[in-house]
Each structure stands twice: as structure tokens, then as C-alpha cells.
Design a protein around this motif. Structure first.
Motif, short mmCIF file in Angstrom:
data_model
loop_
_atom_site.label_atom_id
_atom_site.label_comp_id
_atom_site.label_asym_id
_atom_site.label_seq_id
_atom_site.Cartn_x
_atom_site.Cartn_y
_atom_site.Cartn_z
N VAL A 284 3.08 -13.71 87.85
CA VAL A 284 2.09 -14.69 87.18
C VAL A 284 2.02 -15.92 87.65
N LYS A 285 0.98 -16.64 87.87
CA LYS A 285 0.84 -18.21 88.14
C LYS A 285 0.31 -18.73 87.00
N ALA A 286 0.94 -19.48 86.42
CA ALA A 286 0.54 -20.15 85.22
C ALA A 286 0.68 -21.87 85.36
N THR B 101 -1.51 -21.91 80.43
CA THR B 101 -2.88 -21.28 80.85
C THR B 101 -2.72 -20.32 82.16
N LEU B 102 -3.18 -19.03 81.98
CA LEU B 102 -2.97 -18.29 83.13
C LEU B 102 -3.80 -18.43 84.29
N CYS C 263 0.68 -11.62 79.10
CA CYS C 263 -0.38 -12.70 78.74
C CYS C 263 -0.37 -13.10 77.41
N LEU D 141 2.54 -16.06 77.19
CA LEU D 141 2.14 -17.05 78.15
C LEU D 141 1.27 -17.87 77.25
N LYS D 142 0.10 -17.21 76.58
CA LYS D 142 -0.82 -17.93 75.59
C LYS D 142 -0.10 -18.65 74.48
N GLU E 206 1.49 -5.80 80.37
CA GLU E 206 0.66 -6.86 81.04
C GLU E 206 0.05 -7.61 80.03
N ARG F 39 -3.31 -16.58 87.49
CA ARG F 39 -3.50 -15.37 88.02
C ARG F 39 -2.22 -14.38 87.73
N LEU F 40 -2.53 -13.09 87.76
CA LEU F 40 -1.61 -12.24 87.33
C LEU F 40 -1.73 -10.82 88.22
N HIS G 105 3.65 -26.27 87.19
CA HIS G 105 3.21 -24.72 87.19
C HIS G 105 4.42 -23.81 86.93
#
Ligand SMILES: C[S@@+](CC[C@H](N)C(=O)[O-])C[C@H]1O[C@@H](n2cnc3c(N)ncnc32)[C@H](O)[C@@H]1O
Ligand SMILES: O=S(=O)(c1ccc2c(c1)CN[C@@H](CF)C2)N1CCSCC1
Length: 273
Positions: free
Chosen positions: A268-270, A242-243, A233, A236-237, A229, A245-246, A202
Motif C-alpha cells: 500500500v502507498k497512502a 487516502t489510498l 482499505c 486505511l480510510k 484487501e 495504490r494497492l 506518506h
């Protein structure tokens, strides 16, 4: 000199950071009005709450948590230190690593009294605020290393710094956007730290939205790549996350105190794919 950073890229960013002043930085950002635990709309309860939930909702586990670009701050690992048995703090500057060592060795003369932060996280955990001394002892017990890091290197840490499988979890706050001259460099740096994670590990990433500069000390104006934002995102992608939560916090007007031009903060939690 710092204004030139954008033209000269990451090399010039390093020059900007030579004037970074840990004590001033802590004063600017981690004392009232920004760090006001009594205010309901304060950024501190929001941010510490995001981290507490992310570390304790059951999907984050393992042995090793690594904080990327710790600076002189500790709030970012106050929840994580209860979940992981080993924590590594990292920063680009020796002055920041020294500040962290001073607190961890309980030498006194630290840049900031972290007690209110420790007490707040104890409350989030359903403990008495007075148990902050136990939390401080826990943190001092699990931090195994304070290491140099450079997120612009494909291998941000020294060889052998981590187990071959990688870290189970990364946390990084206000670092990548504050050390990158543009969005492409931010995304590359995100890819470099992704490589420090084990598969399915994570990432907890906190950063500034719409920020173009901040003061890292008196007269030390450091350029920041302004993010929105969608760009966070997309990066990250693009870097194999994989996202999960934002969350976004918009800074109240009276917290815009001139030390930067940040308009909001993202959490962000990814998960590494
Ligand atoms: C805005 S501060 C963030 C500090 C702290 N994480 C916080 O939440 O306040 C950015 C940090 O990035 C560090 N830094 C500068 N250049 C870096 C690089 N190339 N790689 C990693 N960290 C870097 C600085 O020394 C500084 O401590
Ligand atoms: O969100 S903050 O106000 C904050 C904390 C740190 C920073 C900024 C904002 C914006 N500029 C960054 C430059 F990199 C550093 N905050 C300060 C109180 S504790 C929670 C975090």
C-alpha cells in the motif's frame, strides 16, 4: 500460551514475542526459496520493486523516514535511505534492535548477509551491483536512531523521539497484522502510527493477506489477524489515509514452506489526509 493471545488481547501478544528468534526468522523468510533473486516470480524482486517505485516516483520527499516494527530486517529502507537524510528504525524487542545495531556498526556476525538485497536495489536504481558498498555506507550514515516502539500505545514512540511536526514518511512491513489479536486492534494500531506522520506525509505499508499464524522461531507460533484487501482499505480510510495504490502478490505454492500460512502479500502507498 500464544494460542491464548486472541482471548487475552494485545497483552498476551507481547508474551508471544518473548520467544521471537531473529536468526530463525531471517532464515525462514529471507533466504531461498522465498528470497531467490534468480526467480522471476520471486517475492523479493516484487517487494523491492514496489518500494523502489514508491520512494522514487517523485511525490515522496522530506527529511525523516521512520520504519515501524523493523524487526531484524533492513530491506525495507534500502530505497528510502537514498531519498531521506535521516532514517529511524524501530522495534518492540531489544533482540531485534541489537541485530540492527550489529549490522549498522558493521560488527560482522549478523543474522543475514544483506549484500544480495543491496545489489538488487542498486540495479533497480540503474547502478552497478558493485555499488552495494556505497549503498551500505549511505544507509549506515543516515540511520540516526534505533528505538523501542509499541503500536498499541496511542503514542507508539517515546516523547520527543520525533520532531513535533512528525515524520515525513513511514514504512512498516508485516508488523501491524502480526502483533494485533483482531481487526479492531489492527485498525487502532494503524491510527496510532498515523499520528506519527506530518499532514500529507506518506505511508508505505506491506503486509500479509490471509495469514493466521507464523513461526517467529522454533516452536514459537505467533497468531496473526487474517486480512483481506477490503479490510486493509477500510482500515486505511477509517484512520485518515487516502489510498494512492494497492498492489497484491500471490505466493507461489512452493514458497508456502510451513513457516506461516500466508497466501498473499499487499503493498500500500497512502497519504495522510
Ligand atoms: C513479522 S515481524 C516483521 C519484521 C520486519 N518488518 C519484516 O518485514 O520482516 C513483526 C515485528 O513486530 C515487532 N512487534 C511485536 N510487538 C510489537 C508492538 N506492540 N509494536 C510494534 N512492533 C511490535 C516484533 O518484534 C517483530 O520484529
Ligand atoms: O513476502 S515474504 O515471503 C515474507 C516476509 C516476511 C513475512 C512473511 C512473508 C509472511 N509472514 C510474516 C509474519 F509476520 C513475515 N518475503 C520474504 C523474502 S523478501 C520479501 C518478503
Amino acid at each position: 500460551m500464544c494460542e491464548k493471545a486472541k482471548e487475552d488481547g494485545v497483552a498476551a501478544m507481547a508474551a508471544c514475542y518473548q520467544g521471537f528468534d531473529p536468526a530463525a526468522y531471517l532464515q525462514y523468510n529471507y533466504t531461498p526459496p522465498r528470497a531467490d533473486f534468480e526467480r522471476q516470480d520471486s517475492i523479493v524482486p516484487w517487494k523491492l520493486g514496489c518500494l523502489h517505485r514508491a520512494f522514487t516516483e517523485g511525490d515522496v520527499s522530506g527529511e525523516l523516514l521512520v520504519d515501524i516494527g523493523s524487526g531484524p530486517t533492513l530491506y525495507q529502507v534500502l530505497s528510502g535511505c537514498e531519498v531521506f537524510n535521516r532514517v529511524i528504525l524501530t522495534d518492540f524487542l531489544e533482540v531485534n534492535r541489537q541485530e540492527l545495531r550489529r549490522w549498522l556498526r558493521d560488527e560482522g556476525d549478523c543474522g543475514l548477509d544483506w549484500t544480495p538485497y543491496l545489489q538488487h536495489v542498486c540495479k533497480l536504481e540503474g547502478r552497478q551491483p558493485s555499488e552495494w558498498t556505497e549503498k551500505a555506507a549511505r544507509l549506515r550514515a543516515v540511520v540516526s536512531d534505533i528505538l523501542p516502539v509499541d503500536v498499541h500505545r496511542p503514542q507508539p514512540l517515546a516523547p520527543g523521539a520525533l520532531p513535533s511536526v512528525g515524520a515525513d514518511c513511514l514504512v512498516s512491513c508485516f508488523c501491524l497484522e502480526s502483533v494485533s489479536p483482531d481487526l479492531a486492534a489492527f485498525t487502532r494500531a494503524l491510527g496510532h502510527i498515523q499520528g506519527l506522520l506530518r499532514p500529507s506525509g506518506h505511508l508505505l505499508l506491506i503486509g500479509a493477506l490471509g495469514e493466521s499464524y507464523y513461526f517467529g522461531g522454533p516452536g514459537v507460533k505467533i497468531p496473526v489477524v487474517p486480512l483481506n484487501e477490503a479490510e486493509v482499505c477500510a482500515s486505511l480510510k477509517e484512520t485518515g489515509f487516502t489510498l494512492i495504490r494497492l498492489e497484491v502478490y500471490t505466493l507461489p505454492q512452493d514458497m508456502r514452506v510451513g513457516v506461516d500460512d500466508v497466501s498473499g502479500v499487499f503493498f500500500v502507498k497512502a497519504k495522510k489526509e
